[in-house]
Design a protein around this motif. Structure first.
Motif, PDB file in Angstrom:
ATOM      1  N   TYR A 104     -22.885  56.971  -6.685  1.00 27.96           N
ATOM      2  CA  TYR A 104     -21.573  56.822  -6.777  1.00 27.96           C
ATOM      3  C   TYR A 104     -20.940  57.842  -7.786  1.00 27.96           C
ATOM      4  N   ALA A 138     -21.321  48.935  -5.046  1.00 27.05           N
ATOM      5  CA  ALA A 138     -20.641  49.698  -3.718  1.00 27.05           C
ATOM      6  C   ALA A 138     -19.288  49.462  -3.574  1.00 27.05           C
ATOM      7  N   PHE A 141     -16.697  51.684  -4.972  1.00 28.79           N
ATOM      8  CA  PHE A 141     -16.399  53.014  -4.560  1.00 28.79           C
ATOM      9  C   PHE A 141     -16.450  53.278  -2.870  1.00 28.79           C
TER      10      PHE A 141
END
Length: 452
Positions: A104, A138, A141
């Protein structure tokens, strides 16, 4: 670095210590962990002891998928590159390792950040390359869930090659600062990367000249098959997890075999297993301190952590019963090193509650508790047996265990001649005994001249 000197890295993830409930301890810090003075005192104590590096681990999310994450677990922390840049200004020698996610982040930004830290610190920066494994990360992002495990490592390999290429985009002699001719830099020695790959497209060059180390030291943490293959292909140092000297010797042989497949020699790669040291006046006192930390843990936190590591919701299972069947590593999309550790505990016929307490109280690394001499005995034994090049020191309670180790165990190791009394000159790479990487573009130009 000569092989007769071990490497010591002072680690923390939770700012109050690496016992997950250390923040509850009466002597634990409070809101000062959000200020600078707390960290300045920690790092300067480590530097006075000649400890090689500090290692600040990181996640890019709050662990809030379970109720105990926010309610009980101290998982808020400062952004580490900002913190290490500030600490670089109040230290002179100690290495500065921190995590940045290849899942990320963008390669250009990471290359620029670590190149800047390396310049600011005079060659002391180190990047712990991670592939983020939490769904909470997760979702910060633009994704609904975690990136698939093997795909994360494929992406990380391309990410790292781009970062190294950007660090090389300025040759060492590219900067001129020639006031008479007006040449700031030699255009022939500043290179466009023009990377077009599976996951990234990056032009370059970097807008920071080549770092003092050439490439800041690359660290990898993770002992899954993908993790070990990635580490031996790309990294300089490896934060490993094993419990005994014999396990460490076998682990080193496995790593050496993998290094050989990449054309690398064992001395090019440092293995630093994690340990939790508890320094006390006696073994009994050390055990008492360890036992007290265990009383601070709500059962719910342990069960939730175990659920996270195993990829199963264990809240509905009897806490005094066995673990249910665990996922297969080959299809598991979380942290496979953590899953394999849980599987090892499950083989010991422990209950769910017992495994959860082991996990929450010591994570996956062994505790070394006792007098300074007893702790030094074990570190020296593992080092001289070839099980470790040094240790990632994960102190259960900060600042107390950190300072006790620096002031009591380090002098004992120095008296034995296995740890230096002064910092060696040069960069962090120099002190680790690792070669400065050649510049790929300079090598290409030299080869072209040789052909012509």
């Amino acid at each position: 670095m000569a092989r007769n000197h071990l490497i010591l890295s002072a680690f923390f993830f939770n700012p109050q210590g690496d016992h997950r409930m250390s923040w509850r301890h009466p002597r634990a810090p409070g809101r000062e962990v959000l200020g600078f003075d707390y960290y300045r005192e920690l790092v300067q104590a480590a530097e006075r002891a000649r400890i090689d590096t500090i290692f600040v681990a990181d996640h890019v999310s709050i662990w809030d998928s379970v109720k105990s994450g926010v309610a009980h677990y101290a998982n808020a922390r400062l952004e580490p590159l900002t913190l290490l840049s500030a600490l670089a200004g109040v230290t002179k020698h100690i290495g500065l390792i921190t995590t940045a996610s290849s899942s990320y982040s963008e390669p250009y930004n990471v290359a620029r950040l670590f190149a800047s830290l390396d310049h600011i610190s005079g060659g002391r920066a180190s990047w712990n390359v991670v592939t983020s494994a939490m769904d909470e990360e997760a979702r910060n992002f633009g994704r609904d869930g975690n990136i698939e495990h093997a795909f994360r490592y494929q992406r990380a390999a391309e990410f790292l090659e781009i970062v190294k290429g950007l660090w090389d985009s300025w040759e060492d002699e590219a900067l001129l600062f020639d006031k008479e001719t007006g040449y700031f830099a030699d255009p022939d020695k500043v290179h466009v990367l023009e990377h077009r790959g599976t996951h990234f497209k990056v032009r370059g060059p970097l807008n920071v000249p080549r770092p003092p180390q050439g490439h800041p030291l690359i660290v990898q943490a993770g002992s899954s098959e993908d993790g070990k293959n990635f580490a031996t292909a790309h990294a300089d140092a490896h934060f490993a997890i094993f419990s005994t000297r014999e396990d460490g010797i076998r682990y080193r042989q496995d790593i050496n075999d993998r290094l050989a497949r990449h054309g690398r020699r064992p001395e090019s790669f440092k293995i630093l297993p994690g340990i939790l040291p508890i320094v006390a006046a006696s073994e009994a006192e050390a055990r008492d301190r360890q036992d007290y930390l265990q009383t601070l843990l709500p059962d719910r936190v342990g069960i939730d952590l175990l659920s996270s590591w195993s990829g199963l919701d264990l809240s509905a299972y009897p806490p005094d019963g066995p673990l249910p069947p665990l996922p297969d590593e080959s299809t598991f999309n979380g942290g496979r090193t953590s899953l394999n550790r849980v599987k090892q505990w499950a083989k010991q016929n422990l209950t769910l509650r017992e495994i959860a307490r082991k996990l929450a109280n010591s994570g996956s690394v062994p505790t070394v508790a006792g007098t300074p001499k007893q702790i030094a005995d074990q570190l020296q034994d593992w080092f001289e047996a070839g099980a470790a090049d040094g240790f990632n020191l994960m102190f259960p309670l900060l600042p107390e265990d950190w300072v006790n180790f620096a002031e009591q165990v380090v002098p004992e190791l120095q008296r034995r001649g296995v740890f230096p009394t002064e910092y060696a000159p040069g960069t962090l790479r120099d002190r680790f005994g690792l070669a400065r990487p050649a510049n790929r573009f300079a090598e290409q130009r030299a080869n072209q001249r040789a052909v012509s």
